[in-house]
Design a protein around this motif. Structure first.
Motif, mmCIF file in Angstrom:
data_model
loop_
_atom_site.group_PDB
_atom_site.id
_atom_site.type_symbol
_atom_site.label_atom_id
_atom_site.label_comp_id
_atom_site.label_asym_id
_atom_site.label_seq_id
_atom_site.Cartn_x
_atom_site.Cartn_y
_atom_site.Cartn_z
ATOM 1 N N ILE A 129 0.841 -1.200 0.000
ATOM 2 C CA ILE A 129 0.000 0.000 0.000
ATOM 3 C C ILE A 129 0.874 1.247 0.000
ATOM 4 O O ILE A 129 0.560 2.236 -0.672
ATOM 5 N N ARG A 130 2.000 1.206 0.705
ATOM 6 C CA ARG A 130 2.922 2.354 0.707
ATOM 7 C C ARG A 130 3.554 2.559 -0.672
ATOM 8 O O ARG A 130 3.826 3.693 -1.066
ATOM 9 N N GLU A 131 3.792 1.466 -1.394
ATOM 10 C CA GLU A 131 4.367 1.562 -2.740
ATOM 11 C C GLU A 131 3.378 2.156 -3.740
ATOM 12 O O GLU A 131 3.781 2.809 -4.690
ATOM 13 N N ARG A 132 2.098 1.879 -3.548
ATOM 14 C CA ARG A 132 1.074 2.315 -4.500
ATOM 15 C C ARG A 132 -0.036 3.063 -3.765
ATOM 16 O O ARG A 132 -1.014 2.474 -3.329
ATOM 17 N N PRO A 133 0.125 4.368 -3.635
ATOM 18 C CA PRO A 133 -0.861 5.174 -2.904
ATOM 19 C C PRO A 133 -2.276 5.098 -3.477
ATOM 20 O O PRO A 133 -3.242 5.401 -2.771
ATOM 21 N N ASP A 134 -2.408 4.673 -4.746
ATOM 22 C CA ASP A 134 -3.761 4.566 -5.298
ATOM 23 C C ASP A 134 -4.575 3.500 -4.581
ATOM 24 O O ASP A 134 -5.803 3.535 -4.609
ATOM 25 N N TYR A 135 -3.909 2.566 -3.895
ATOM 26 C CA TYR A 135 -4.656 1.598 -3.091
ATOM 27 C C TYR A 135 -5.385 2.302 -1.951
ATOM 28 O O TYR A 135 -6.507 1.928 -1.603
ATOM 29 N N VAL A 136 -4.769 3.311 -1.369
ATOM 30 C CA VAL A 136 -5.426 4.079 -0.298
ATOM 31 C C VAL A 136 -6.701 4.707 -0.859
ATOM 32 O O VAL A 136 -7.783 4.591 -0.272
ATOM 33 N N ARG A 137 -6.581 5.348 -2.020
ATOM 34 C CA ARG A 137 -7.742 5.986 -2.647
ATOM 35 C C ARG A 137 -8.832 4.955 -2.963
ATOM 36 O O ARG A 137 -10.005 5.178 -2.688
ATOM 37 N N ASP A 138 -8.427 3.807 -3.542
ATOM 38 C CA ASP A 138 -9.408 2.787 -3.923
ATOM 39 C C ASP A 138 -10.175 2.248 -2.723
ATOM 40 O O ASP A 138 -11.405 2.112 -2.765
ATOM 41 N N TRP A 139 -9.462 1.933 -1.642
ATOM 42 C CA TRP A 139 -10.125 1.320 -0.489
ATOM 43 C C TRP A 139 -10.930 2.327 0.315
ATOM 44 O O TRP A 139 -12.012 2.005 0.815
ATOM 45 N N GLY A 193 -11.250 5.762 7.216
ATOM 46 C CA GLY A 193 -11.192 7.181 6.891
ATOM 47 C C GLY A 193 -9.783 7.644 6.594
ATOM 48 O O GLY A 193 -8.801 6.983 6.947
ATOM 49 N N GLU A 194 -9.682 8.770 5.943
ATOM 50 C CA GLU A 194 -8.371 9.329 5.605
ATOM 51 C C GLU A 194 -7.569 9.705 6.841
ATOM 52 O O GLU A 194 -6.356 9.903 6.761
ATOM 53 N N ASP A 195 -8.239 9.809 7.977
ATOM 54 C CA ASP A 195 -7.548 10.145 9.225
ATOM 55 C C ASP A 195 -6.909 8.923 9.882
ATOM 56 O O ASP A 195 -6.348 9.015 10.975
ATOM 57 N N GLY A 196 -7.002 7.746 9.238
ATOM 58 C CA GLY A 196 -6.402 6.533 9.793
ATOM 59 C C GLY A 196 -7.294 5.787 10.762
ATOM 60 O O GLY A 196 -6.833 4.940 11.519
ATOM 61 N N THR A 197 -8.596 6.077 10.719
ATOM 62 C CA THR A 197 -9.545 5.412 11.608
ATOM 63 C C THR A 197 -10.246 4.278 10.872
ATOM 64 O O THR A 197 -10.677 4.443 9.727
ATOM 65 N N VAL A 198 -10.329 3.134 11.531
ATOM 66 C CA VAL A 198 -11.091 2.000 11.034
ATOM 67 C C VAL A 198 -12.182 1.731 12.048
ATOM 68 O O VAL A 198 -11.922 1.682 13.248
ATOM 69 N N THR A 241 -7.849 4.043 15.736
ATOM 70 C CA THR A 241 -7.039 4.917 14.901
ATOM 71 C C THR A 241 -5.625 4.355 14.818
ATOM 72 O O THR A 241 -5.034 3.983 15.837
ATOM 73 N N PHE A 242 -5.095 4.312 13.605
ATOM 74 C CA PHE A 242 -3.756 3.772 13.369
ATOM 75 C C PHE A 242 -2.762 4.897 13.137
ATOM 76 O O PHE A 242 -3.140 6.030 12.852
ATOM 77 N N ALA A 243 -1.487 4.567 13.247
ATOM 78 C CA ALA A 243 -0.419 5.558 13.118
ATOM 79 C C ALA A 243 -0.348 6.150 11.713
ATOM 80 O O ALA A 243 0.067 7.289 11.539
ATOM 81 N N SER A 244 -0.746 5.375 10.712
ATOM 82 C CA SER A 244 -0.722 5.873 9.336
ATOM 83 C C SER A 244 -1.971 5.413 8.609
ATOM 84 O O SER A 244 -2.596 4.418 8.984
ATOM 85 N N VAL A 245 -2.314 6.136 7.551
ATOM 86 C CA VAL A 245 -3.468 5.751 6.756
ATOM 87 C C VAL A 245 -3.210 4.416 6.060
ATOM 88 O O VAL A 245 -4.133 3.620 5.858
#
Length: 190
Positions: free
Chosen positions: A57-67, A83-88, A96-100
């Motif tokens: 996911i860190r290699e391909r930021p579009d995965y963040v957008r897709d999910w 959420g974009e704030d790192g909350t599940v 809340t996680f340390a990173s998105v």
């Protein structure tokens, strides 16, 4: 596919991460059930956890957008959201996680586990209905030949349905009562 020794390949993980695009309005719009099947998720799940997905996911930021997009486009109340704030979160828990990227990885596993369980529940209901119909038909045939045994039909006919309903309900209670625990999303079999 995964290696014969049970290890999961990079390609397997990418196929799992590609599910969000495959079911989205921007992608081919296949069903979640078909996407899970194509990615072989249920068989790979015991061998993967969120920590396996984070580097990709860190290699391909579009995965963040897709999910995150998949989470926002859901038309149902069940499952998980990210959420974009790192909350599940779900109806029962939020974390809340340390990173998105970590949040998305955890969301992927939780959401896909939810859909696998949902598919299994739907199949259980289908089997339940068919078994009930067959049982009712057999009892109707018995009663039509020997009417004095009507009480057997009244007593026994609902049993297959009742037993199946209790099994499905027990499974839903177990899913609902499972609180968010990052350890439970790692290398467990669902």
């Amino acid at each position: 596919m995964s290696n014969h020794d049970g290890s999961v390949t990079r390609s397997d993980l990418l196929n799992i991460l590609d599910i969000a695009y495959a079911v989205s309005f921007d992608g081919p719009r296949i069903s979640m059930s078909k996407a899970l099947s194509r990615a072989n998720y249920a068989k790979l799940r015991p061998h993967i956890g969120p920590e396996d997905l984070v580097p990709l996911i860190r290699e391909r930021p579009d995965y963040v957008r897709d999910w995150i997009g998949l989470s926002g486009d859901k038309r149902a109340a069940g499952g998980w959201e990210v959420g974009e704030d790192g909350t599940v979160g779900s109806m029962f828990d939020s974390r809340t996680f340390a990173s998105v990227e970590e949040a998305v990885a955890n969301f992927v596993v939780l959401e896909l586990d939810y859909h696998v369980a949902l598919d299994r529940s739907c199949m259980a209901w289908l089997v339940l209905v068919v078994a009930s119909l067959v049982g009712a038909l057999a009892l109707a045939m018995l009663v039509s030949r020997t009417p004095e045994l009507w009480w057997i039909a009244v007593t026994v006919a609902p049993l297959p349905f009742l037993a199946g309903w209790l099994l499905v309900r027990r499974g839903r209670k177990e899913d609902a009562s499972r609180r968010f625990d990052p350890a439970s999303t790692t290398n467990d079999s669902t």
